[in-house]
Write an enzyme that holds these catalytic residues in place. Structure first.
Site, PDB file in Angstrom:
ATOM      1  N   ASN A 177       0.903  -1.133   0.008  1.00 44.28           N
ATOM      2  CA  ASN A 177       0.096   0.183   0.036  1.00 44.28           C
ATOM      3  C   ASN A 177       0.842   1.134  -0.050  1.00 44.28           C
ATOM      4  O   ASN A 177       1.527   1.513   0.951  1.00 44.28           O
ATOM      5  CB  ASN A 177      -0.800  -0.008   1.009  1.00 44.28           C
TER       6      ASN A 177
ATOM      7  N   HIS B 138      -9.569   0.831   5.438  1.00 42.52           N
ATOM      8  CA  HIS B 138      -8.113   1.240   6.009  1.00 42.52           C
ATOM      9  C   HIS B 138      -8.314   2.258   6.841  1.00 42.52           C
ATOM     10  O   HIS B 138      -9.164   3.050   6.974  1.00 42.52           O
ATOM     11  CB  HIS B 138      -7.148   1.541   4.934  1.00 42.52           C
TER      12      HIS B 138
ATOM     13  N   LYS C 220      -0.040   4.284  -0.200  1.00 40.12           N
ATOM     14  CA  LYS C 220      -0.750   5.483   0.278  1.00 40.12           C
ATOM     15  C   LYS C 220      -0.529   6.878  -0.604  1.00 40.12           C
ATOM     16  O   LYS C 220      -0.752   6.692  -1.918  1.00 40.12           O
ATOM     17  CB  LYS C 220      -0.274   5.690   1.807  1.00 40.12           C
TER      18      LYS C 220
ATOM     19  N   SER D 290       3.485  -2.442  10.377  1.00 36.57           N
ATOM     20  CA  SER D 290       5.011  -2.325  10.788  1.00 36.57           C
ATOM     21  C   SER D 290       5.822  -3.752  10.475  1.00 36.57           C
ATOM     22  O   SER D 290       6.886  -4.214  10.785  1.00 36.57           O
ATOM     23  CB  SER D 290       5.364  -1.964  12.237  1.00 36.57           C
TER      24      SER D 290
ATOM     25  N   GLU E 185      -5.038  -5.093  10.888  1.00 36.48           N
ATOM     26  CA  GLU E 185      -4.173  -4.111  11.023  1.00 36.48           C
ATOM     27  C   GLU E 185      -4.382  -3.168  12.241  1.00 36.48           C
ATOM     28  O   GLU E 185      -5.185  -2.461  12.381  1.00 36.48           O
ATOM     29  CB  GLU E 185      -4.125  -3.085   9.823  1.00 36.48           C
TER      30      GLU E 185
ATOM     31  N   GLY F 255       2.802   2.012  10.951  1.00 35.65           N
ATOM     32  CA  GLY F 255       3.745   3.114  10.525  1.00 35.65           C
ATOM     33  C   GLY F 255       4.508   3.426  11.842  1.00 35.65           C
ATOM     34  O   GLY F 255       5.226   4.398  11.716  1.00 35.65           O
TER      35      GLY F 255
ATOM     36  N   GLU G  37      -6.559   4.686   8.041  1.00 30.94           N
ATOM     37  CA  GLU G  37      -6.230   6.063   7.665  1.00 30.94           C
ATOM     38  C   GLU G  37      -7.467   6.625   7.085  1.00 30.94           C
ATOM     39  O   GLU G  37      -7.881   7.946   7.184  1.00 30.94           O
ATOM     40  CB  GLU G  37      -5.232   6.405   6.815  1.00 30.94           C
TER      41      GLU G  37
HETATM   42  C1  PEP Z   1      -0.717  -0.062   6.137  1.00 33.69           C
HETATM   43  O1  PEP Z   1      -0.826   1.216   6.097  1.00 33.69           O
HETATM   44  O2  PEP Z   1      -1.635  -0.743   5.682  1.00 33.69           O
HETATM   45  C2  PEP Z   1       0.365  -0.552   6.754  1.00 33.69           C
HETATM   46  C3  PEP Z   1       0.274  -1.780   6.905  1.00 33.69           C
HETATM   47  O3  PEP Z   1       1.334   0.132   7.056  1.00 33.69           O
HETATM   48  P1  PEP Z   1       2.957   0.167   7.616  1.00 33.69           P
HETATM   49  O4  PEP Z   1       3.442  -1.331   7.095  1.00 33.69           O
HETATM   50  O5  PEP Z   1       3.900   1.307   7.276  1.00 33.69           O
HETATM   51  O6  PEP Z   1       2.703  -0.040   8.938  1.00 33.69           O
END
Ligand code: PEP
Length: 233
Positions: free
Chosen positions: A6, A88, A8, A193, A157, A163, A90
């Site tokens: 992803n 998601h 973003k 992460s 998640e 992040g 965000e």
């Molecule tokens: C995400 O935003 O779906 C995600 C998993 O981000 P990150 O790997 O940066 O934690």
């Protein structure tokens, strides 16, 4: 295994082209069997040839019309996009999408047979309240969602892990994925992460069928390494 990237709000069209050339070249030369998905920003949609499945990070539940700033089905169809990320964190927590809006989009794209990567996950205060509270919260993110939809992929998640470099323990991931498995037979991804150094242990956890990767997916070399690790797990 499913390994999804992803981007973003990162990468230009040119950068995405270079990335896709490298990743698709790797998928073909290494004869990768796992399903690889890439969700670039919509300005980078293009035809990249054989390899990773191209997905949309978001779209409006409409064919076309007067919805300033949104894209609909016509714009997705132009690039043959049949995969979409919904729910998601965000979009839920920064852009304010409600469960009602998300489940409406879900039903729309389900009716069109789209592959839906549906994200769920708790915030830190819910995590601190314990597993029962956590699963109760997750239930609220499943309202209006057909958990047995044949083209569904669920991505667990935890918001506090996205992040941040923080990752739940393997035992916690195992326990939450076991509970999710009771709710769906569809693939379950872990996200938050994930990076090259923790990829192997995460994809080896029971009921983890793949990963959704943000930050660590932005370098094609890293992403290819992660694909290789998942493929060999
Ligand atoms: C995400 O935003 O779906 C995600 C998993 O981000 P990150 O790997 O940066 O934690």
């Amino acid at each position: 295994m499913i390994i999804a990237a992803n981007f973003k709000t990162n990468k230009t069209r040119a950068q995405t082209r270079d990335y896709m050339d490298e990743v698709n070249g790797f998928i073909r030369s290494e004869n990768i069997k796992s399903e690889i998905m890439v969700f670039p920003p919509l300005t980078a949609f293009d035809n990249f040839g054989q390899g990773a499945t191209l997905g949309a990070q978001n779209a409006y539940a409409v064919e076309n019309g007067a919805f300033t700033g949104e894209i609909g089905l016509d714009q997705l169809k132009e690039f043959g996009i049949k995969t979409i990320l919904l729910g998601h964190s965000e979009r839920r927590h920064i852009l304010g999408e409600t469960q009602e809006e998300i489940s409406f989009k879900f039903a729309y794209f389900q009716s069109l047979g789209y592959q839906i990567v549906y994200c769920i996950g708790e915030q830190l205060e819910t995590r601190k309240a314990g597993k029962t509270a956590l699963m109760r919260y997750i239930e609220t993110q499943l309202v209006g969602i057909d958990m047995e939809y044949e083209n569904l992929v669920v991505a667990y998640e935890p918001v506090w892990a996205i992040g941040t470099g923080l990752v739940p323990s393997n035992e916690d991931i195992k326990s939450i994925h076991a509970d999710l498995r009771a709710k769906t037979s569809r693939p379950l991804l872990y996200g938050g992460s994930v990076k090259v150094s923790n990829m192997k242990e995460i994809v080896e956890i029971d009921n983890v069928d793949g990963v959704l990767v943000g930050g660590a997916s932005l370098y094609a070399g890293n992403f290819c390494e992660m694909i290789k690790i998942a493929e060999e797990a």
